[in-house]
Enzyme design. Structure first.
Site, PDB file in Angstrom:
ATOM      1  CE  LYS A  15      -4.059  98.497  20.126  1.00 18.05           C
ATOM      2  NZ  LYS A  15      -3.868  98.208  21.556  1.00 18.05           N
ATOM      3  CG  ASP A  72      -5.408  99.848  26.874  1.00 15.60           C
ATOM      4  OD1 ASP A  72      -5.221  98.652  26.577  1.00 15.60           O
ATOM      5  OD2 ASP A  72      -6.443 100.248  27.435  1.00 15.60           O
ATOM      6  CB  SER A  73      -6.864 102.295  21.594  1.00 17.03           C
ATOM      7  OG  SER A  73      -6.335 101.127  21.010  1.00 17.03           O
ATOM      8  CG  HIS A 180      -8.353 106.623  18.488  1.00 19.92           C
ATOM      9  ND1 HIS A 180      -8.625 106.400  17.154  1.00 19.92           N
ATOM     10  CD2 HIS A 180      -8.238 105.395  19.044  1.00 19.92           C
ATOM     11  CE1 HIS A 180      -8.681 105.097  16.931  1.00 19.92           C
ATOM     12  NE2 HIS A 180      -8.459 104.465  18.058  1.00 19.92           N
TER      13      HIS A 180
HETATM   14  P1  IMP Z   1      -6.385  96.877  23.328  1.00 19.24           P
HETATM   15  O1  IMP Z   1      -5.505  96.009  22.482  1.00 19.24           O
HETATM   16  O2  IMP Z   1      -6.704  96.302  24.658  1.00 19.24           O
HETATM   17  O3  IMP Z   1      -5.902  98.299  23.394  1.00 19.24           O
HETATM   18  O4  IMP Z   1      -7.801  96.885  22.595  1.00 19.24           O
HETATM   19  C1  IMP Z   1      -8.035  97.719  21.553  1.00 19.24           C
HETATM   20  C2  IMP Z   1      -9.399  97.392  20.963  1.00 19.24           C
HETATM   21  O5  IMP Z   1     -10.114  98.616  20.806  1.00 19.24           O
HETATM   22  C3  IMP Z   1      -9.269  96.807  19.557  1.00 19.24           C
HETATM   23  O6  IMP Z   1      -9.242  95.402  19.588  1.00 19.24           O
HETATM   24  C4  IMP Z   1     -10.507  97.354  18.878  1.00 19.24           C
HETATM   25  O7  IMP Z   1     -11.618  96.572  19.211  1.00 19.24           O
HETATM   26  C5  IMP Z   1     -10.679  98.720  19.527  1.00 19.24           C
HETATM   27  N1  IMP Z   1      -9.923  99.752  18.766  1.00 19.24           N
HETATM   28  C6  IMP Z   1      -8.790 100.403  19.157  1.00 19.24           C
HETATM   29  N2  IMP Z   1      -8.370 101.247  18.211  1.00 19.24           N
HETATM   30  C7  IMP Z   1      -9.217 101.113  17.192  1.00 19.24           C
HETATM   31  C8  IMP Z   1      -9.264 101.719  15.902  1.00 19.24           C
HETATM   32  O8  IMP Z   1      -8.391 102.512  15.480  1.00 19.24           O
HETATM   33  N3  IMP Z   1     -10.300 101.357  15.142  1.00 19.24           N
HETATM   34  C9  IMP Z   1     -11.252 100.472  15.543  1.00 19.24           C
HETATM   35  N4  IMP Z   1     -11.230  99.850  16.711  1.00 19.24           N
HETATM   36  C10 IMP Z   1     -10.213 100.179  17.548  1.00 19.24           C
END
Ligand code: IMP
Length: 196
Positions: A15, A72-73, A180
């Protein structure tokens, strides 16, 4: 835009790289969370992406006094009722992309309806206020993993706007243009203007 400093409320190196790349020409300096080694991992216990992004950005702003940006993704698969959603990172006990993608292949085996989307909520919190918003990219879940670029579920996601390729088969610039995160980052200059 005047030069500004923002702390990214995340330890996810992918990220940091993607957001840093997209902010490179903006005059905004993005500080990694690792610049504040005394800070624990920000909590993310909200039921939705925007709530989690706000929670993480508030946590870092309150402890550093610097404007904080959080991402957050995750992946929403329609045939799985929107799973893994906010649990995308920790969908398997291994908390690894390999295990998560293997689970996705298993759960989607024989499933005809394969529509899905990546969602990225960004939140910016500063002493001037806070704002959260989202970007999305629509696509389909692939039958098999393909590609070495990107991270997470990228090898299993076929974006509508890149026919025949998984997200992991796109160059960094191609991913940024449709992802996204790229969509959400288009709104960041306006949020920076309002809050920094
Ligand atoms: P966060 O750190 O709780 O936002 O979790 C994000 C999780 O969503 C990541 O560990 C990935 O598994 C998935 N994710 C988010 N963005 C992407 C992306 O750009 N490509 C692929 N997986 C993503």
């Amino acid at each position: 835009m005047s030069p500004s400093r923002l702390v990214l409320a995340s330890n996810n190196a992918h990220k940091l790289e993607e957001i840093g790349r997209m902010l490179a020409s903006s005059g905004v300096e993005l500080l990694p969370l690792s610049a504040f080694p005394e800070l624990p991992e920000p909590p993310e216990t909200a039921p939705d992406f925007e709530g989690n992004a706000l929670q993480k950005a508030r946590f870092v702003f309150e402890r550093t006094g610097l404007p904080a940006l959080a991402d957050d993704s995750g992946l929403e698969v329609d045939a799985l009722g929107g799973a893994p959603g906010v649990y995308s990172k920790r969908w398997t006990p291994e908390v690894s992309a390999e295990a998560n993608n293997a689970k996705l292949r298993r759960e989607m085996s024989g499933v005809h309806e394969r529509s899905a989307r990546f969602v990225c909520a960004l939140a910016l919190v500063s002493e001037r206020g806070e704002r959260a918003w989202r970007g999305t990219v629509e696509g389909q879940i692939a039958q098999e993993q393909r590609g070495e670029q990107g991270f997470g579920y990228d090898p299993m996601f076929l974006p509508e706007r890149a026919p025949g390729k998984t997200m992991a088969q796109l160059s960094p610039a191609e991913k940024d243009a449709i992802s996204h995160r790229g969509q959400a980052l288009e709104t960041l200059p306006a949020a920076i203007e309002a809050l920094l």
